[in-house]
Design an enzyme around this catalytic site. Structure first.
Site, PDB file in Angstrom:
ATOM      1  N   GLU A  52     -66.672 -70.931 -59.325  1.00 29.70           N
ATOM      2  CA  GLU A  52     -65.972 -72.213 -59.113  1.00 29.70           C
ATOM      3  C   GLU A  52     -64.048 -72.117 -58.019  1.00 29.70           C
ATOM      4  O   GLU A  52     -63.812 -72.357 -58.617  1.00 29.70           O
ATOM      5  CB  GLU A  52     -66.260 -73.410 -60.051  1.00 29.70           C
ATOM      6  N   HIS A 105     -62.040 -74.603 -67.148  1.00 33.22           N
ATOM      7  CA  HIS A 105     -62.784 -75.148 -65.669  1.00 33.22           C
ATOM      8  C   HIS A 105     -61.272 -75.460 -65.161  1.00 33.22           C
ATOM      9  O   HIS A 105     -59.968 -75.760 -65.812  1.00 33.22           O
ATOM     10  CB  HIS A 105     -62.730 -76.475 -66.119  1.00 33.22           C
ATOM     11  N   GLU A 144     -59.776 -77.987 -63.661  1.00 34.72           N
ATOM     12  CA  GLU A 144     -59.281 -78.787 -63.828  1.00 34.72           C
ATOM     13  C   GLU A 144     -58.308 -79.177 -64.729  1.00 34.72           C
ATOM     14  O   GLU A 144     -56.967 -79.407 -65.396  1.00 34.72           O
ATOM     15  CB  GLU A 144     -60.384 -80.055 -63.831  1.00 34.72           C
ATOM     16  N   ASN A 155     -71.953 -80.653 -65.682  1.00 37.05           N
ATOM     17  CA  ASN A 155     -70.363 -81.271 -66.290  1.00 37.05           C
ATOM     18  C   ASN A 155     -70.318 -82.630 -65.739  1.00 37.05           C
ATOM     19  O   ASN A 155     -69.601 -83.001 -64.511  1.00 37.05           O
ATOM     20  CB  ASN A 155     -69.571 -80.197 -65.508  1.00 37.05           C
ATOM     21  N   LYS A 210     -67.716 -84.261 -66.674  1.00 42.93           N
ATOM     22  CA  LYS A 210     -66.131 -84.569 -66.445  1.00 42.93           C
ATOM     23  C   LYS A 210     -65.710 -85.827 -67.668  1.00 42.93           C
ATOM     24  O   LYS A 210     -66.605 -86.095 -68.869  1.00 42.93           O
ATOM     25  CB  LYS A 210     -66.139 -84.690 -64.814  1.00 42.93           C
ATOM     26  N   GLY A 217     -65.958 -80.627 -56.366  1.00 45.31           N
ATOM     27  CA  GLY A 217     -65.829 -81.836 -55.877  1.00 45.31           C
ATOM     28  C   GLY A 217     -65.371 -82.480 -54.319  1.00 45.31           C
ATOM     29  O   GLY A 217     -65.059 -83.736 -53.715  1.00 45.31           O
ATOM     30  N   SER A 229     -69.766 -78.260 -55.637  1.00 49.17           N
ATOM     31  CA  SER A 229     -70.333 -79.245 -54.241  1.00 49.17           C
ATOM     32  C   SER A 229     -71.934 -78.850 -54.428  1.00 49.17           C
ATOM     33  O   SER A 229     -72.033 -79.035 -53.225  1.00 49.17           O
ATOM     34  CB  SER A 229     -69.822 -79.802 -53.287  1.00 49.17           C
TER      35      SER A 229
HETATM   36  P1  PGA Z   1     -68.691 -80.926 -58.435  1.00 44.01           P
HETATM   37  O1  PGA Z   1     -67.637 -79.892 -59.483  1.00 44.01           O
HETATM   38  O2  PGA Z   1     -70.007 -80.531 -58.095  1.00 44.01           O
HETATM   39  O3  PGA Z   1     -68.090 -82.758 -58.043  1.00 44.01           O
HETATM   40  O4  PGA Z   1     -68.259 -80.236 -57.826  1.00 44.01           O
HETATM   41  C1  PGA Z   1     -68.168 -78.671 -60.065  1.00 44.01           C
HETATM   42  C2  PGA Z   1     -67.319 -78.965 -61.306  1.00 44.01           C
HETATM   43  O5  PGA Z   1     -66.057 -78.739 -61.528  1.00 44.01           O
HETATM   44  O6  PGA Z   1     -67.740 -78.283 -62.238  1.00 44.01           O
END
Ligand code: PGA
Length: 251
Positions: free
Chosen positions: A168, A96, A98, A9, A11, A174, A210
């Site tokens: 998630e 997601h 976000e 992903n 983003k 993140g 992460s």
């Molecule tokens: P990350 O994000 O690996 O940077 O923690 C995962 C995601 O949001 O799909």
């Protein structure tokens, strides 16, 4: 043998030119497909570049990070499922964290998006996950089950054949703080039971939050974990290839 899914992903990173460079570099590291499936979720403007760079690698999926549920119309700034599909997307992220927590997307909107993705024949990747305070209150299971049922409301089990779910935990995205394999497996087991009851027992359940080359193997060692959804560590071709390579010895 399980077919795991390694989903990147990106983003709001990687425009069309950077995307072409990324895929070229990734292909040097991974000139042939391994035993598992790989998919990229670039920003919408880069979907076509990624899809074109992978026309001879049809096993690699390309997806859109967000969609509008209407197929077309006066929705400035939005991307519909047919538009994403025309650019080359065959998969779509839905809900997601976000989208939910930064953009205020509701569960009802997520359900409409998921329906639009399913009806267009794309593969939906539904993201669910609890906030830190919800975990601390012991609400993790209730939250992910509520999100799952809300997103799938009104769909028949026959429509869920291609569904992928990604667990998630919001506190792990993140932050450098991943869920332990045991914590992830416990939530995956709860989701698995619910998916079985919904008539979708084969649904792949990914873990995200992460994930990196150092922790991916221990997560995938759990039978409950059918793949990973990776943000930050998927932005560098070599780092991403290293994560995918961890799957080569997992059967
Ligand atoms: P990350 O994000 O690996 O940077 O923690 C995962 C995601 O949001 O799909």
């Amino acid at each position: 043998m399980r077919t795991l899914l390694f989903a990147a992903n990106w983003k709001m990173h990687t425009g069309p030119r950077a995307a072409r460079e990324f895929i070229a570099a990734y292909r040097l590291d991974r000139p042939t497909d391994g035993p598992h499936q790989v998919a990229f979720f670039p920003p919408a403007v880069s979907i076509e570049a990624v899809a074109q760079a992978l026309t001879d690698r049809p096993a690699i999926g390309v997806g859109v990070q967000n969609v509008h549920w209407e197929p077309k119309g006066a929705y400035t700034g939005a991307v519909s499922v047919p538009l994403a599909a025309e650019a080359g997307a065959t998969m779509a992220l839905i809900g997601h964290s976000e989208r939910r927590h930064v953009f205020g997307e509701t569960e009802e909107q997520g359900a409409r998006k998921l329906r639009a993705v399913v009806e267009a024949g794309l593969t939906p990747v539904l993201c669910v996950g609890e906030l830190l305070e919800e975990r601390e209150r012991g609400e993790t299971e209730a939250v992910v089950l509520r999100q799952l049922h809300a997103a799938l409301a009104g769909l028949e089990s026959a429509q869920l054949g291609s569904l992928v779910v990604a667990y998630e935990p919001v506190w792990a995205i993140g932050t450098g703080r991943n869920a332990t394999p045991e914590d992830a497996a416990a939530v995956h087991a709860v989701l698995r039971t619910a998916l079985r009851e919904l008539g979708a027992p084969e649904t792949r359940i990914l873990y995200g939050g992460s994930v990196n080359a150092g922790n991916v193997a221990s997560l995938l060692a759990r039978d409950e974990v059918d793949g990973v959804l990776v943000g930050g560590a998927s932005l560098d071709p070599a780092a991403w290839a290293a994560i995918v390579a961890r799957g080569d010895t997992i059967h």
